[in-house]
Write a protein that holds these residues in place. Sequence first.
Motif, PDB file in Angstrom:
ATOM      1  N   VAL A  85       0.815  -1.073  -0.084  1.00 53.55           N
ATOM      2  CA  VAL A  85       0.024   0.095   0.017  1.00 53.55           C
ATOM      3  C   VAL A  85       1.014   1.029   0.026  1.00 53.55           C
ATOM      4  O   VAL A  85       0.537   2.402  -0.570  1.00 53.55           O
ATOM      5  CB  VAL A  85      -0.908   0.132   1.158  1.00 53.55           C
ATOM      6  CG1 VAL A  85      -0.152  -0.142   2.656  1.00 53.55           C
ATOM      7  CG2 VAL A  85      -1.885   1.328   1.162  1.00 53.55           C
ATOM      8  N   TRP A  86       2.063   1.028   0.831  1.00 50.88           N
ATOM      9  CA  TRP A  86       3.013   2.248   0.675  1.00 50.88           C
ATOM     10  C   TRP A  86       3.615   2.493  -0.802  1.00 50.88           C
ATOM     11  O   TRP A  86       3.655   3.507  -1.257  1.00 50.88           O
ATOM     12  CB  TRP A  86       4.164   2.131   1.579  1.00 50.88           C
ATOM     13  CG  TRP A  86       3.812   2.393   3.095  1.00 50.88           C
ATOM     14  CD1 TRP A  86       3.539   1.453   4.241  1.00 50.88           C
ATOM     15  CD2 TRP A  86       3.472   3.822   3.698  1.00 50.88           C
ATOM     16  NE1 TRP A  86       3.031   1.987   5.112  1.00 50.88           N
ATOM     17  CE2 TRP A  86       2.927   3.139   5.021  1.00 50.88           C
ATOM     18  CE3 TRP A  86       3.306   4.829   3.259  1.00 50.88           C
ATOM     19  CZ2 TRP A  86       2.804   4.232   5.959  1.00 50.88           C
ATOM     20  CZ3 TRP A  86       2.866   6.028   4.194  1.00 50.88           C
ATOM     21  CH2 TRP A  86       2.739   5.595   5.565  1.00 50.88           C
ATOM     22  N   GLU A  87       3.685   1.570  -1.433  1.00 45.86           N
ATOM     23  CA  GLU A  87       4.410   1.648  -2.903  1.00 45.86           C
ATOM     24  C   GLU A  87       3.312   2.175  -3.882  1.00 45.86           C
ATOM     25  O   GLU A  87       3.318   2.987  -4.656  1.00 45.86           O
ATOM     26  CB  GLU A  87       4.856   0.031  -3.415  1.00 45.86           C
ATOM     27  CG  GLU A  87       5.925  -0.151  -2.564  1.00 45.86           C
ATOM     28  CD  GLU A  87       6.415  -1.715  -2.782  1.00 45.86           C
ATOM     29  OE1 GLU A  87       7.616  -2.108  -2.926  1.00 45.86           O
ATOM     30  OE2 GLU A  87       5.686  -2.486  -3.244  1.00 45.86           O
ATOM     31  N   ARG A  88       2.062   1.665  -3.716  1.00 44.05           N
ATOM     32  CA  ARG A  88       1.037   2.200  -4.280  1.00 44.05           C
ATOM     33  C   ARG A  88       0.658   3.595  -4.095  1.00 44.05           C
ATOM     34  O   ARG A  88       0.412   4.330  -5.152  1.00 44.05           O
ATOM     35  CB  ARG A  88      -0.359   1.084  -4.273  1.00 44.05           C
ATOM     36  CG  ARG A  88       0.037  -0.087  -4.955  1.00 44.05           C
ATOM     37  CD  ARG A  88      -1.216  -1.203  -4.468  1.00 44.05           C
ATOM     38  NE  ARG A  88      -2.439  -0.703  -4.743  1.00 44.05           N
ATOM     39  CZ  ARG A  88      -3.487  -1.239  -4.379  1.00 44.05           C
ATOM     40  NH1 ARG A  88      -3.517  -2.065  -3.326  1.00 44.05           N
ATOM     41  NH2 ARG A  88      -4.641  -0.934  -4.853  1.00 44.05           N
ATOM     42  N   SER A  89       0.905   3.946  -2.910  1.00 44.80           N
ATOM     43  CA  SER A  89       0.499   5.455  -2.560  1.00 44.80           C
ATOM     44  C   SER A  89       1.413   6.376  -3.033  1.00 44.80           C
ATOM     45  O   SER A  89       1.155   7.164  -3.589  1.00 44.80           O
ATOM     46  CB  SER A  89       0.540   5.420  -1.095  1.00 44.80           C
ATOM     47  OG  SER A  89      -0.367   4.709  -0.430  1.00 44.80           O
ATOM     48  N   ALA A  90       2.684   5.702  -3.134  1.00 42.03           N
ATOM     49  CA  ALA A  90       3.873   6.480  -3.476  1.00 42.03           C
ATOM     50  C   ALA A  90       3.599   6.645  -5.108  1.00 42.03           C
ATOM     51  O   ALA A  90       3.783   7.813  -5.808  1.00 42.03           O
ATOM     52  CB  ALA A  90       5.255   5.908  -3.441  1.00 42.03           C
ATOM     53  N   PRO A 138      -5.611   5.853  -1.026  1.00 38.05           N
ATOM     54  CA  PRO A 138      -4.522   5.282  -0.402  1.00 38.05           C
ATOM     55  C   PRO A 138      -4.636   5.506   1.098  1.00 38.05           C
ATOM     56  O   PRO A 138      -4.230   4.529   1.794  1.00 38.05           O
ATOM     57  CB  PRO A 138      -3.391   6.175  -0.814  1.00 38.05           C
ATOM     58  CG  PRO A 138      -3.783   6.672  -2.336  1.00 38.05           C
ATOM     59  CD  PRO A 138      -5.379   6.825  -2.179  1.00 38.05           C
ATOM     60  N   MET A 139      -5.170   6.628   1.409  1.00 40.05           N
ATOM     61  CA  MET A 139      -5.429   6.850   2.904  1.00 40.05           C
ATOM     62  C   MET A 139      -6.337   5.769   3.599  1.00 40.05           C
ATOM     63  O   MET A 139      -6.052   5.371   4.692  1.00 40.05           O
ATOM     64  CB  MET A 139      -5.906   8.345   3.352  1.00 40.05           C
ATOM     65  CG  MET A 139      -5.141   9.427   2.726  1.00 40.05           C
ATOM     66  SD  MET A 139      -3.585   9.204   3.570  1.00 40.05           S
ATOM     67  CE  MET A 139      -2.556   9.038   1.991  1.00 40.05           C
ATOM     68  N   GLU A 140      -7.311   5.349   2.786  1.00 36.31           N
ATOM     69  CA  GLU A 140      -8.258   4.329   3.218  1.00 36.31           C
ATOM     70  C   GLU A 140      -7.437   3.001   3.612  1.00 36.31           C
ATOM     71  O   GLU A 140      -7.754   2.445   4.687  1.00 36.31           O
ATOM     72  CB  GLU A 140      -9.559   3.919   2.498  1.00 36.31           C
ATOM     73  CG  GLU A 140     -10.369   5.577   2.391  1.00 36.31           C
ATOM     74  CD  GLU A 140     -11.305   5.034   1.198  1.00 36.31           C
ATOM     75  OE1 GLU A 140     -11.373   4.349   0.286  1.00 36.31           O
ATOM     76  OE2 GLU A 140     -12.708   5.845   1.467  1.00 36.31           O
ATOM     77  N   ARG A 141      -6.435   2.673   2.823  1.00 36.88           N
ATOM     78  CA  ARG A 141      -5.786   1.322   2.862  1.00 36.88           C
ATOM     79  C   ARG A 141      -4.794   1.541   3.860  1.00 36.88           C
ATOM     80  O   ARG A 141      -4.676   0.579   4.711  1.00 36.88           O
ATOM     81  CB  ARG A 141      -5.087   1.064   1.573  1.00 36.88           C
ATOM     82  CG  ARG A 141      -6.189   0.791   0.138  1.00 36.88           C
ATOM     83  CD  ARG A 141      -6.693  -0.461   0.579  1.00 36.88           C
ATOM     84  NE  ARG A 141      -7.903  -0.635  -0.391  1.00 36.88           N
ATOM     85  CZ  ARG A 141      -7.232  -1.406  -1.512  1.00 36.88           C
ATOM     86  NH1 ARG A 141      -6.134  -2.002  -1.697  1.00 36.88           N
ATOM     87  NH2 ARG A 141      -8.257  -1.561  -2.543  1.00 36.88           N
ATOM     88  N   LEU A 142      -4.169   2.847   4.180  1.00 37.46           N
ATOM     89  CA  LEU A 142      -3.165   2.738   5.171  1.00 37.46           C
ATOM     90  C   LEU A 142      -3.810   3.040   6.493  1.00 37.46           C
ATOM     91  O   LEU A 142      -3.384   2.470   7.662  1.00 37.46           O
ATOM     92  CB  LEU A 142      -2.498   4.220   4.843  1.00 37.46           C
ATOM     93  CG  LEU A 142      -1.562   4.291   3.630  1.00 37.46           C
ATOM     94  CD1 LEU A 142      -1.262   5.509   3.343  1.00 37.46           C
ATOM     95  CD2 LEU A 142      -0.319   3.329   4.105  1.00 37.46           C
ATOM     96  N   VAL A 143      -5.189   3.488   6.529  1.00 36.85           N
ATOM     97  CA  VAL A 143      -5.943   3.343   8.109  1.00 36.85           C
ATOM     98  C   VAL A 143      -6.309   2.138   8.172  1.00 36.85           C
ATOM     99  O   VAL A 143      -6.199   1.629   9.166  1.00 36.85           O
ATOM    100  CB  VAL A 143      -7.029   4.603   7.860  1.00 36.85           C
ATOM    101  CG1 VAL A 143      -8.071   4.231   8.998  1.00 36.85           C
ATOM    102  CG2 VAL A 143      -6.614   5.962   7.881  1.00 36.85           C
ATOM    103  N   THR A 144      -6.575   1.241   7.113  1.00 34.25           N
ATOM    104  CA  THR A 144      -7.075   0.095   7.217  1.00 34.25           C
ATOM    105  C   THR A 144      -6.439  -1.150   7.814  1.00 34.25           C
ATOM    106  O   THR A 144      -6.483  -1.996   8.911  1.00 34.25           O
ATOM    107  CB  THR A 144      -7.847  -0.561   5.962  1.00 34.25           C
ATOM    108  OG1 THR A 144      -9.112   0.216   5.759  1.00 34.25           O
ATOM    109  CG2 THR A 144      -8.159  -2.129   6.295  1.00 34.25           C
ATOM    110  N   ASP A 145      -4.916  -0.924   7.388  1.00 33.45           N
ATOM    111  CA  ASP A 145      -3.860  -1.550   7.785  1.00 33.45           C
ATOM    112  C   ASP A 145      -3.147  -1.321   9.080  1.00 33.45           C
ATOM    113  O   ASP A 145      -2.088  -1.963   9.212  1.00 33.45           O
ATOM    114  CB  ASP A 145      -2.899  -2.027   6.619  1.00 33.45           C
ATOM    115  CG  ASP A 145      -1.765  -0.888   6.454  1.00 33.45           C
ATOM    116  OD1 ASP A 145      -1.902   0.237   6.982  1.00 33.45           O
ATOM    117  OD2 ASP A 145      -1.249  -1.088   5.464  1.00 33.45           O
ATOM    118  N   GLY A 146      -3.545  -0.272   9.597  1.00 33.96           N
ATOM    119  CA  GLY A 146      -2.995   0.572  10.979  1.00 33.96           C
ATOM    120  C   GLY A 146      -1.673   1.163  10.791  1.00 33.96           C
ATOM    121  O   GLY A 146      -1.296   1.730  11.952  1.00 33.96           O
ATOM    122  N   SER A 147      -1.431   1.527   9.417  1.00 32.98           N
ATOM    123  CA  SER A 147      -0.161   2.273   9.369  1.00 32.98           C
ATOM    124  C   SER A 147      -0.489   3.775   9.865  1.00 32.98           C
ATOM    125  O   SER A 147       0.328   4.467  10.305  1.00 32.98           O
ATOM    126  CB  SER A 147       0.169   2.307   7.964  1.00 32.98           C
ATOM    127  OG  SER A 147       0.731   1.121   7.535  1.00 32.98           O
TER     128      SER A 147
END
Length: 206
Positions: A85-90, A138-147
């Motif tokens: 998710v970090w790579e996709r966000s980038a 991307p924020m939704e995924r980062l919040v979902t995985d707890g990052s």
Amino acid sequence: MPKVLSDAEVQDFRRRLLDVAERAFADQGVEGVSVRQLAQQLGCSAMTPYRYFRDKNEILAAVTAAALDRFSQALEDAFGLQGSVWERSAAVRKAYLRFAFENPRAYKLMFDLPHPAISDFPDLERAAQRAEQIMTAPMERLVTDGSLVGDPRLLGRIFWSAIHGAVSLQLAGKLGRSADFDEVLENMLRFIVAGASSTSSSTRSR
């Protein structure tokens, strides 16, 4: 009696009109453009554009919606790539920057010029919602995985505001070298991520 145009001819004229309008609005501002001027640039009569659009506001709404859709498609394609998710966000961030610097007129049209009321133009409202959705994804995924912890929509707007501010300064020639822009943007985003991450840590420790 006006000539009856084929669907292909109608779409071709609309495309050419929107291309001319994007350049005109971005270069001259909304108030500096008239439908008559657009018609002159297209080499048609002053009344011809009114066969396709009610007025200048409808042209502005249509050209802005078209730019937003191109922008959203670029970001959606980036977010659809394989990776964490970090790579996709980038990848989304890089797609945002690439679009902004390769399409400065469209970028200015979307985010720097005044628009007619979005609710009055369904296609513009749809395109605006699509753009915000991909910038929030991307924020939704980062919040979902707890990052990160927080409201994904708010986080999306925070990151968007930060990136837009840096891009606008760079397009205006205020940050100088591209290296300066990269340093400013990377550090600004690092500070935001650190703040959101520390919020996550402190929330979990309570």
